[in-house]
Design an enzyme around this catalytic site. Structure first.
Site, mmCIF file in Angstrom:
data_model
loop_
_atom_site.group_PDB
_atom_site.id
_atom_site.type_symbol
_atom_site.label_atom_id
_atom_site.label_comp_id
_atom_site.label_asym_id
_atom_site.label_seq_id
_atom_site.Cartn_x
_atom_site.Cartn_y
_atom_site.Cartn_z
ATOM 1 N N LEU A 84 5.958 -16.384 -5.125
ATOM 2 C CA LEU A 84 7.258 -16.945 -4.760
ATOM 3 C C LEU A 84 7.448 -16.892 -3.258
ATOM 4 O O LEU A 84 7.011 -15.943 -2.613
ATOM 5 C CB LEU A 84 8.387 -16.123 -5.395
ATOM 6 C CG LEU A 84 8.635 -16.264 -6.872
ATOM 7 C CD1 LEU A 84 9.760 -15.329 -7.297
ATOM 8 C CD2 LEU A 84 9.002 -17.697 -7.223
ATOM 9 N N GLU A 115 18.114 -13.697 -11.017
ATOM 10 C CA GLU A 115 17.462 -12.641 -11.803
ATOM 11 C C GLU A 115 17.045 -11.480 -10.916
ATOM 12 O O GLU A 115 16.958 -11.633 -9.705
ATOM 13 C CB GLU A 115 16.188 -13.217 -12.465
ATOM 14 C CG GLU A 115 16.474 -14.407 -13.335
ATOM 15 C CD GLU A 115 15.204 -15.127 -13.789
ATOM 16 O OE1 GLU A 115 14.106 -14.561 -13.663
ATOM 17 O OE2 GLU A 115 15.346 -16.263 -14.273
ATOM 18 N N LYS A 117 14.321 -9.029 -9.310
ATOM 19 C CA LYS A 117 12.909 -9.162 -8.957
ATOM 20 C C LYS A 117 12.233 -7.838 -9.281
ATOM 21 O O LYS A 117 12.374 -6.852 -8.557
ATOM 22 C CB LYS A 117 12.763 -9.504 -7.477
ATOM 23 C CG LYS A 117 11.334 -9.719 -7.061
ATOM 24 C CD LYS A 117 11.280 -10.479 -5.763
ATOM 25 C CE LYS A 117 9.966 -10.370 -5.033
ATOM 26 N NZ LYS A 117 8.785 -10.046 -5.756
ATOM 27 N N ASP A 119 9.663 -4.951 -9.713
ATOM 28 C CA ASP A 119 8.611 -4.535 -8.785
ATOM 29 C C ASP A 119 7.475 -3.875 -9.567
ATOM 30 O O ASP A 119 7.491 -2.681 -9.831
ATOM 31 C CB ASP A 119 9.214 -3.548 -7.777
ATOM 32 C CG ASP A 119 8.343 -3.424 -6.557
ATOM 33 O OD1 ASP A 119 7.383 -4.202 -6.427
ATOM 34 O OD2 ASP A 119 8.627 -2.541 -5.722
ATOM 35 N N GLU A 174 6.156 -9.216 -15.698
ATOM 36 C CA GLU A 174 5.804 -8.098 -14.829
ATOM 37 C C GLU A 174 5.571 -6.843 -15.665
ATOM 38 O O GLU A 174 6.398 -6.509 -16.522
ATOM 39 C CB GLU A 174 6.988 -7.876 -13.872
ATOM 40 C CG GLU A 174 6.637 -7.255 -12.578
ATOM 41 C CD GLU A 174 6.125 -8.254 -11.530
ATOM 42 O OE1 GLU A 174 5.988 -9.466 -11.837
ATOM 43 O OE2 GLU A 174 5.834 -7.804 -10.418
ATOM 44 N N TYR A 226 9.559 -13.103 -17.795
ATOM 45 C CA TYR A 226 10.624 -13.889 -17.175
ATOM 46 C C TYR A 226 10.329 -15.379 -17.042
ATOM 47 O O TYR A 226 11.049 -16.085 -16.368
ATOM 48 C CB TYR A 226 11.010 -13.300 -15.822
ATOM 49 C CG TYR A 226 9.828 -12.919 -14.945
ATOM 50 C CD1 TYR A 226 8.904 -13.871 -14.517
ATOM 51 C CD2 TYR A 226 9.650 -11.598 -14.540
ATOM 52 C CE1 TYR A 226 7.836 -13.515 -13.717
ATOM 53 C CE2 TYR A 226 8.575 -11.237 -13.740
ATOM 54 C CZ TYR A 226 7.678 -12.212 -13.334
ATOM 55 O OH TYR A 226 6.628 -11.863 -12.552
ATOM 56 N N LYS A 289 16.274 -19.154 -9.267
ATOM 57 C CA LYS A 289 15.501 -20.284 -9.790
ATOM 58 C C LYS A 289 16.443 -21.422 -10.165
ATOM 59 O O LYS A 289 17.521 -21.160 -10.709
ATOM 60 C CB LYS A 289 14.768 -19.875 -11.083
ATOM 61 C CG LYS A 289 13.831 -18.713 -10.946
ATOM 62 C CD LYS A 289 13.290 -18.277 -12.308
ATOM 63 C CE LYS A 289 12.374 -17.084 -12.151
ATOM 64 N NZ LYS A 289 12.039 -16.444 -13.423
ATOM 65 N N LYS A 313 14.514 -10.667 -0.718
ATOM 66 C CA LYS A 313 14.049 -9.282 -0.829
ATOM 67 C C LYS A 313 15.003 -8.328 -0.139
ATOM 68 O O LYS A 313 15.487 -8.605 0.962
ATOM 69 C CB LYS A 313 12.672 -9.176 -0.185
ATOM 70 C CG LYS A 313 11.584 -9.826 -1.016
ATOM 71 C CD LYS A 313 10.410 -8.902 -1.077
ATOM 72 C CE LYS A 313 9.111 -9.650 -1.132
ATOM 73 N NZ LYS A 313 7.983 -8.798 -0.849
ATOM 74 N N CYS A 407 -3.295 26.377 18.380
ATOM 75 C CA CYS A 407 -2.989 26.441 16.948
ATOM 76 C C CYS A 407 -1.774 27.343 16.707
ATOM 77 O O CYS A 407 -1.734 28.476 17.209
ATOM 78 C CB CYS A 407 -4.203 26.979 16.200
ATOM 79 S SG CYS A 407 -3.884 27.237 14.452
ATOM 80 N N CYS A 410 -3.247 30.632 14.821
ATOM 81 C CA CYS A 410 -4.231 31.577 15.360
ATOM 82 C C CYS A 410 -4.382 31.462 16.875
ATOM 83 O O CYS A 410 -5.223 32.136 17.469
ATOM 84 C CB CYS A 410 -5.580 31.396 14.670
ATOM 85 S SG CYS A 410 -6.400 29.877 15.142
ATOM 86 N N CYS A 425 -7.764 22.454 14.751
ATOM 87 C CA CYS A 425 -7.996 23.825 15.179
ATOM 88 C C CYS A 425 -9.459 24.120 14.840
ATOM 89 O O CYS A 425 -9.846 24.072 13.671
ATOM 90 C CB CYS A 425 -7.076 24.793 14.434
ATOM 91 S SG CYS A 425 -7.613 26.504 14.613
ATOM 92 N N CYS A 431 -9.014 31.248 11.133
ATOM 93 C CA CYS A 431 -7.635 30.760 11.135
ATOM 94 C C CYS A 431 -7.066 30.883 9.713
ATOM 95 O O CYS A 431 -7.571 30.246 8.782
ATOM 96 C CB CYS A 431 -7.630 29.316 11.623
ATOM 97 S SG CYS A 431 -5.999 28.581 11.652
HETATM 98 S S1 IVH Z 1 9.264 -16.126 -11.402
HETATM 99 C C1 IVH Z 1 6.464 -19.614 -11.763
HETATM 100 N N1 IVH Z 1 10.918 -14.161 -11.836
HETATM 101 O O1 IVH Z 1 7.625 -11.573 -7.861
HETATM 102 C C2 IVH Z 1 7.134 -18.309 -11.955
HETATM 103 N N2 IVH Z 1 8.941 -13.696 -10.605
HETATM 104 O O2 IVH Z 1 6.809 -12.093 -5.048
HETATM 105 C C3 IVH Z 1 7.143 -17.514 -10.695
HETATM 106 N N3 IVH Z 1 8.679 -11.326 -9.973
HETATM 107 O O3 IVH Z 1 4.832 -13.599 -8.445
HETATM 108 C C4 IVH Z 1 7.637 -16.149 -10.858
HETATM 109 N N4 IVH Z 1 10.525 -10.617 -10.884
HETATM 110 O O4 IVH Z 1 5.173 -11.379 -9.892
HETATM 111 C C5 IVH Z 1 9.756 -14.524 -11.268
HETATM 112 N N5 IVH Z 1 12.465 -12.492 -12.320
HETATM 113 C C6 IVH Z 1 11.307 -12.861 -11.777
HETATM 114 C C7 IVH Z 1 10.456 -11.938 -11.104
HETATM 115 C C8 IVH Z 1 9.288 -12.397 -10.521
HETATM 116 C C9 IVH Z 1 9.436 -10.267 -10.210
HETATM 117 C C10 IVH Z 1 7.413 -11.249 -9.221
HETATM 118 C C11 IVH Z 1 6.324 -12.164 -9.690
HETATM 119 C C12 IVH Z 1 6.105 -13.097 -8.526
HETATM 120 C C13 IVH Z 1 6.478 -12.211 -7.391
HETATM 121 C C14 IVH Z 1 6.739 -12.960 -6.119
#
Ligand code: IVH
Length: 669
Positions: A84, A115, A117, A119, A174, A226, A289, A313, A407, A410, A425, A431
């Protein structure tokens, strides 16, 4: 910027990003934060726009990171797995909204799905006739690692769907690890003297790439899905489709919102930036999206990212606090680590009291002084780091930090070798923390496995019963019994544990004696190739450096270790105590493959990969993990990557099948 400087910087950035990509995706050990990575990528993108003539085909701006390693069968994604586009600021996000609306012309009322994201590690899972069929990691976006067996162990991934589902489905999502699981896993690792994972994402991607799925199962991974791909989509709305997919048994996101306008998006971001701390898993931002699949289709994608989605982010959380003092710690190798003591402060879910200052260069770059107000951030590591000093709050009387020259334990003059970041050291014999550290390492589980705690080692050292590792073997019952807290039974247990350790195999003893740069893998290689301690003691630097996986630096360190007569005396005492100083040859089946360097690839029908590797060793051969002109034989199973076969052919390496291998060894299964 001048052309020649731009060209150089582009090459430099490509190499740098490639290096960090590898650390992130393959080694699961990032050395820089996501933010730092994205800033480098952005710099490259901008330079490539200004100087397109210097853009290479394989530029990291055109590719997604590659997470593959050689251990898994490769599988192709039917639909490429995109990454993304991301942004860290609201203005850029507004631009995304404007760009999208401009592109769509008339059709201005775009609805967005906002949504979390997640990790973790991206995954693509296929279902045929409602049955879980295959799971593939992102890889390079076109081909990934087949981790089907591992994903099968994740409880939130359904094996069989319910209801009225399409014939063929690919879900994208994920794999992640909850905070609770992560904490439990790391506590276990610390108890077992293994390095803890630095964050849940690394733990998740490391676990996903484990070779034994039974181990994966114990780790309790989680998975959220997702995105739905199928020829029989239930509706035109992405979010409605995910709701339907939920009824088939999929774990789809529950924390999402439809945004009718930019204010809604903004509200969602603000809410989660504040409330992410209450989730039991990590999110690193928000994904936005276009909800309509028709619009998604119209918008299409670039080579790397869809035009219909973007991620916002979060910046790594950072807080300010006061630097109270700096401690200088001495490790078992004598390396000095400066550690900052801070006024306790809350950061990303934990209370932070200490931060790493790494070395003298970092201290002088930051110009950090006692009493300063400093900003701290959690990067890739567990211990936070000091990012910046708030100079506006500096007390005029604050003194420049002088790095120590002797040190702290020592008082020996410290040394710093050219090209090394740390001060050392050199007084390794006398030591105290170095001696105690060496004894702790010697006794540790992966080394001699003597059951003894840090406090007992300290007490034995302070009572002058143990001055070096070899003294452990002349300890008497009465000496141990005289220590505080020891009773008859505990004394007996310790004596027994020391006695039992004498059976430790040579490669572990070699690791235990604590030669700098000789970890457990190098110790194993040294032991296997030189067979006994006398050969190692007498080897020249050149001889040592010729051994595979032993570089100049390790060779020199081993050589110098045994030039030190104190070390030789310790080894002699250990020999007399009955420790093992030569390799125990395993019984061989034959010498058919004597000294042949062999690589295996793919999956096999009659044996597991591990069994094939064992057969190679038992018949005198040597397993190697990468193809080179020195490789003698290539054993190819099912699904071997075509590029590997090509490379083997190019280098004229003999290629055989599993059956030919079985015939070669004269075995039947
Ligand atoms: S959609 C075509 N939705 O973030 C679909 N990605 O840095 C593309 N990720 O590659 C992904 N949460 O691994 C989507 N709610 C979410 C997500 C998500 C985490 C990850 C995913 C993506 C990466 C991009």
């Amino acid at each position: 910027m001048e052309r020649d400087i731009a060209e150089k910087r582009i090459v430099e950035l490509c190499n740098l990003l490639e290096f960090h990509n590898h650390n992130y995706y393959v080694l699961a050990k990032p050395q820089i934060s996501d933010f730092e990575f994205d800033m480098l990528l952005k710099e490259l993108q901008e330079l490539e726009i200004k100087f397109p003539e210097f853009q290479s085909e394989n530029s990291p701006t055109k590719r997604v990171g590659d997470d593959r390693n050689n251990e898994f069968v490769q599988a192709k994604h039917k639909i490429p797995m995109l990454s993304l586009g991301n942004t860290y600021n609201i203005e850029e996000l507004k631009d995304f909204d404007i760009r999208l609306k401009r592109f769509l012309g008339e059709n201005n009322n775009v609805k967005y799905s906002c949504e979390l994201k997640y990790d973790g590690a991206a995954i693509s899972i296929t279902y045929i006739n409602g049955i879980f069929t295959q799971a593939i990691t992102r890889g390079d976006g076109n081909v990934g690692d087949d981790v089907t067996q591992n994903v099968r162990t994740i409880k939130s991934v359904p094996m069989k769907l319910k209801g009225n589902f399409p014939k063929e489905i690919t879900m994208r999502g994920e794999v992640f690890m909850s905070h609770k699981t992560f904490e439990r896993l790391n506590n276990e690792r610390i108890l077992n003297e293994e390095t803890p994972f630095s964050n849940p994402r690394n733990a998740a991607s490391g676990t996903l790439k484990m070779q034994k799925s039974a181990e994966v199962a114990k780790r309790n991974l989680d998975c959220v899905l997702y995105y739905l791909y199928t020829d029989e989509l239930p509706s035109d709305s992405h979010t409605k489709n995910l709701e339907t997919a939920k009824t088939w048994g999929f774990n789809t996101p529950s924390n999402y919102k439809i945004a009718e306008n930019f204010d809604d998006i903004f509200e969602f971001i603000n809410y989660w930036e504040e409330n992410r701390k209450n989730l039991d898993f990590d999110i690193d931002g928000i994904v936005i999206k276009a909800d309509s699949l028709k619009l998604q289709d119209e918008l299409g994608q670039t080579s790397k990212t869809p035009r219909w989605a973007v991620s916002y982010k979060f910046k790594a959380e950072r807080v300010s606090t006061k630097l109270l003092s700096i401690d200088f710690q001495v490790g078992r190798t004598g390396a000095i680590t400066p550690v900052a003591n801070l006024e306790p402060v809350q950061l990303a879910g934990t209370i932070v009291k200490r931060a790493s200052l790494h070395n003298a260069d970092i201290i002088s770059e930051l110009d950090v002084r006692i009493g300063d107000i400093v900003y701290i951030e959690k990067g890739g590591e567990i211990i936070p780091k000091i990012i910046e000093v708030d100079l506006s709050k500096r007390n005029i009387e604050a003194q420049k930090t002088e790095y120590i020259s002797v040190c702290p334990e020592c008082e020996t003059q410290l040394v710093r070798k050219d090209g090394e970041a740390n001060h050392y050291c050199p007084n390794s014999e006398n030591c105290p923390p170095q001696i105690k550290g060496k004894i702790e390492h010697f006794c540790s589980r992966k080394a001699m496995n003597i059951t003894i705690g840090e406090a007992t080692i300290k007490a034995l050292y302070e009572a002058k019963f143990v001055k070096n590792i070899s003294d452990l073997f002349s300890l008497t019952n009465s000496q141990i019994f005289s220590l505080e807290g020891f009773k008859e039974k505990s004394t007996e247990n310790l004596i027994e544990s020391i006695e039992k350790s004498k059976n430790t195999p040579f490669e572990k003893v070699l690791f235990a004696i604590g030669i700098r740069y000789v970890g457990s893998t190098v110790a194993k290689t040294l032991a296997k190739s030189l067979k006994n301690i006398d050969n190692i003691i007498n080897a020249s630097i050149e001889q040592l450096a010729q051994i595979e996986e032993v570089g100049e630096k390790i060779a020199e360190s081993v050589f110098l270790f045994f030039k030190n007569q104190d070390n030789i005396r310790i080894i002699d005492t250990l020999k007399n105590a009955g420790l093992k100083f030569e390799i125990e040859e395993e019984e061989k089946d034959s010498n058919i493959l004597e000294n042949k360097k062999i690589i295996i690839s793919g999956t096999f029908e009659k044996f597991s990969r591990e069994e094939i590797k064992e057969l190679i060793e038992k018949n005198g051969g040597k397993n190697v993990s990468s193809i080179s002109k020195n490789t003698d034989l290539f054993i190819g199973g099912e699904n071997v990557g075509p590029s590997k076969i090509e490379k083997a052919k190019e280098l004229n390496i003999k290629i055989i099948t599993e059956n030919e291998f079985i015939e070669m060894l004269n075995i039947s299964n």
